[in-house]
Motif scaffolding. Structure first.
Motif, PDB file in Angstrom:
ATOM      1  N   ASN A  96      10.382  -3.969  -6.817  1.00  0.00           N
ATOM      2  CA  ASN A  96      10.746  -4.422  -7.757  1.00  0.00           C
ATOM      3  C   ASN A  96       9.515  -4.380  -8.391  1.00  0.00           C
ATOM      4  O   ASN A  96      10.031  -4.377  -9.853  1.00  0.00           O
ATOM      5  CB  ASN A  96      11.366  -5.882  -8.198  1.00  0.00           C
ATOM      6  N   GLY A  97       7.957  -4.701  -8.394  1.00  0.00           N
ATOM      7  CA  GLY A  97       6.538  -5.225  -8.728  1.00  0.00           C
ATOM      8  C   GLY A  97       6.302  -3.792  -9.111  1.00  0.00           C
ATOM      9  O   GLY A  97       6.467  -3.517  -9.624  1.00  0.00           O
ATOM     10  N   VAL A  98       5.864  -3.746  -7.746  1.00  0.00           N
ATOM     11  CA  VAL A  98       5.573  -1.947  -8.063  1.00  0.00           C
ATOM     12  C   VAL A  98       5.811  -0.631  -8.678  1.00  0.00           C
ATOM     13  O   VAL A  98       5.407  -0.427  -8.861  1.00  0.00           O
ATOM     14  CB  VAL A  98       4.818  -1.442  -6.306  1.00  0.00           C
ATOM     15  N   PHE A  99       7.318  -1.047  -8.578  1.00  0.00           N
ATOM     16  CA  PHE A  99       7.872   0.082  -9.805  1.00  0.00           C
ATOM     17  C   PHE A  99       8.246   0.387 -10.934  1.00  0.00           C
ATOM     18  O   PHE A  99       9.184   0.866 -11.790  1.00  0.00           O
ATOM     19  CB  PHE A  99       8.976   0.626  -8.187  1.00  0.00           C
ATOM     20  N   ALA A 100       7.626  -1.064 -11.533  1.00  0.00           N
ATOM     21  CA  ALA A 100       8.102  -1.356 -12.435  1.00  0.00           C
ATOM     22  C   ALA A 100       6.951  -0.811 -13.059  1.00  0.00           C
ATOM     23  O   ALA A 100       6.152  -1.481 -12.707  1.00  0.00           O
ATOM     24  CB  ALA A 100       8.781  -2.604 -13.356  1.00  0.00           C
ATOM     25  N   PRO A 101       6.971  -0.396 -14.701  1.00  0.00           N
ATOM     26  CA  PRO A 101       6.060  -0.619 -15.392  1.00  0.00           C
ATOM     27  C   PRO A 101       5.492  -1.592 -15.504  1.00  0.00           C
ATOM     28  O   PRO A 101       5.823  -2.817 -15.989  1.00  0.00           O
ATOM     29  CB  PRO A 101       5.895   0.029 -16.950  1.00  0.00           C
ATOM     30  N   ARG A 148       0.736  -1.015   0.158  1.00  0.00           N
ATOM     31  CA  ARG A 148       0.153   0.098   0.065  1.00  0.00           C
ATOM     32  C   ARG A 148       0.612   1.606  -0.164  1.00  0.00           C
ATOM     33  O   ARG A 148       0.645   2.219  -0.975  1.00  0.00           O
ATOM     34  CB  ARG A 148      -0.810   0.221   0.962  1.00  0.00           C
ATOM     35  N   GLU A 149       1.757   1.118   0.669  1.00  0.00           N
ATOM     36  CA  GLU A 149       2.420   2.677   0.977  1.00  0.00           C
ATOM     37  C   GLU A 149       3.599   2.216  -0.323  1.00  0.00           C
ATOM     38  O   GLU A 149       3.974   3.552  -0.785  1.00  0.00           O
ATOM     39  CB  GLU A 149       3.555   2.191   2.610  1.00  0.00           C
ATOM     40  N   ALA A 150       4.229   1.835  -0.955  1.00  0.00           N
ATOM     41  CA  ALA A 150       5.000   1.394  -2.194  1.00  0.00           C
ATOM     42  C   ALA A 150       3.905   2.163  -3.056  1.00  0.00           C
ATOM     43  O   ALA A 150       4.222   3.380  -4.594  1.00  0.00           O
ATOM     44  CB  ALA A 150       5.442   0.504  -2.378  1.00  0.00           C
ATOM     45  N   GLN A 151       2.435   1.549  -3.214  1.00  0.00           N
ATOM     46  CA  GLN A 151       1.666   2.096  -4.174  1.00  0.00           C
ATOM     47  C   GLN A 151       1.224   4.053  -4.329  1.00  0.00           C
ATOM     48  O   GLN A 151       1.389   3.705  -5.419  1.00  0.00           O
ATOM     49  CB  GLN A 151       0.615   1.801  -3.892  1.00  0.00           C
ATOM     50  N   ARG A 152       1.373   4.421  -3.130  1.00  0.00           N
ATOM     51  CA  ARG A 152       0.987   5.965  -2.748  1.00  0.00           C
ATOM     52  C   ARG A 152       2.193   6.053  -3.136  1.00  0.00           C
ATOM     53  O   ARG A 152       1.933   7.472  -3.837  1.00  0.00           O
ATOM     54  CB  ARG A 152       0.788   6.056  -1.232  1.00  0.00           C
TER      55      ARG A 152
END
Ligand code: GLV
Ligand code: MG
Length: 307
Positions: A246-251, A221-225
């Protein structure tokens, strides 16, 4: 505004430099960057000994594609000067980046930059050490723009929610989540200011640690925000958090596919002399194509890195 550095920093793993077992695991963790911590994860009396362990780990372990960093002690402490001199002199080319904690003003970063330049000249070192800086108190946030633009060694600003909470007197739990009802995202202002300042200097923005490593939902949740606000990555304080970052911050595959279609449609329109076009009933103009190009550049950079 300077262009954002083309670097992959989805995950930055914190590892106490005093703990050889954790360092060995960190070297093989697959994080984009690992930093050996000489600051708050190490008891004050242990800091000089931890420095020795950091030099040994940097020079002896195989770090693969991982960027090798060390968080030095704050520039107002008795250790900072020796941290920089010992690391740069003895780790040589095995050290890529120094992380400067608790920056309160541009002069804090300038001091490290000047000391590095003196050392690199003395040691005839050709590759320059890079810098990342923690914005983690109210003075740092108030001066974030001048900090972001003070040195051409800078790659990233990192938001440090832990110390920032202390500096602010915020009512938060151990994950820096408010303990009382708060409408909206409690960290919106601070994160947003760090992201804007980072872009002003052409830097990456890296989000704060999330201490509860048994709470992947909270971390996600925090990474996505942070990612929605433009952040490029997040700290991990445990190897289990690395694949999430690595998943959240990759397109996503879908974002890449849509970016390709939008860029192709726009370029075809451009060849016919138009500055905009329609795609699936939606306008694609110059701003959309820049967003699409940014997604594609980040995806290509991740692919080049190979993980
Ligand atoms: C990191 O150093 C933090 O204080 O959150
Ligand atoms: Mg801190």
């Amino acid at each position: 505004m300077a262009r954002r550095r083309p670097l992959v920093r989805r995950s930055e793993l914190a590892t106490p430099a005093s703990n050889e077992r954790m360092i060995a695991k960190a070297a093989a963790s697959g994080a984009d960057l690992v930093f050996l911590d000489l600051e708050d994860a190490v008891a004050p009396a242990e800091r000089p000994a931890a420095r020795e362990k950091a030099v040994a780990a940097l020079t002896e372990l195989d770090w693969g594609a991982t960027t090798r960093a060390v968080r030095i002690n704050g520039v107002d402490t008795e250790w900072a000067h020796d941290d920089v001199i010992e690391l740069v002199t003895r780790a040589g080319d095995h050290l890529d980046t120094i992380i400067v904690p608790k920056a309160t003003a541009a002069r804090d970063v300038w001091w490290v930059d000047v000391l590095l330049t003196q050392l690199e000249t003395k040691l005839r070192r050709e590759r320059r050490i890079r810098l990342e800086v923690l914005i983690e108190d109210v003075a740092g946030l108030a001066h974030a723009e001048e900090i972001a633009t003070v040195s051409d060694r800078l790659d990233a600003l990192i938001f440090g929610a832990g110390d920032f909470s202390v500096s602010l007197g915020a009512r938060v739990d151990t994950n820096f989540v408010p303990t009382v009802d708060y409408p909206g995202d409690f960290w919106h202002h601070a994160r947003s200011r760090v992201a804007v300042a980072a872009r002003l200097g052409g830097l990456l923005a890296i989000d704060a640690p999330y201490p509860d490593y048994r709470d992947p939902e909270g971390y996600t949740r925090e990474a996505q925000r942070a990612s929605a606000l433009g952040f490029d990555g997040k700290w991990a304080i445990h190897p289990d958090q690395i694949p999430i970052a690595n998943g959240v911050f990759a397109p996503t595959d879908q974002e890449v596919a849509e970016a390709r279609r939008a860029a192709a449609a726009y370029r075809a329109a451009e060849r016919e002399g138009h500055g905009a076009t329609g795609l699936d009933g939606r306008l694609v103009d110059a701003a959309h194509v820049k967003l699409a190009d940014d997604v594609l550049a980040r995806a290509a950079e991740i692919e080049r890195r190979g993980t």
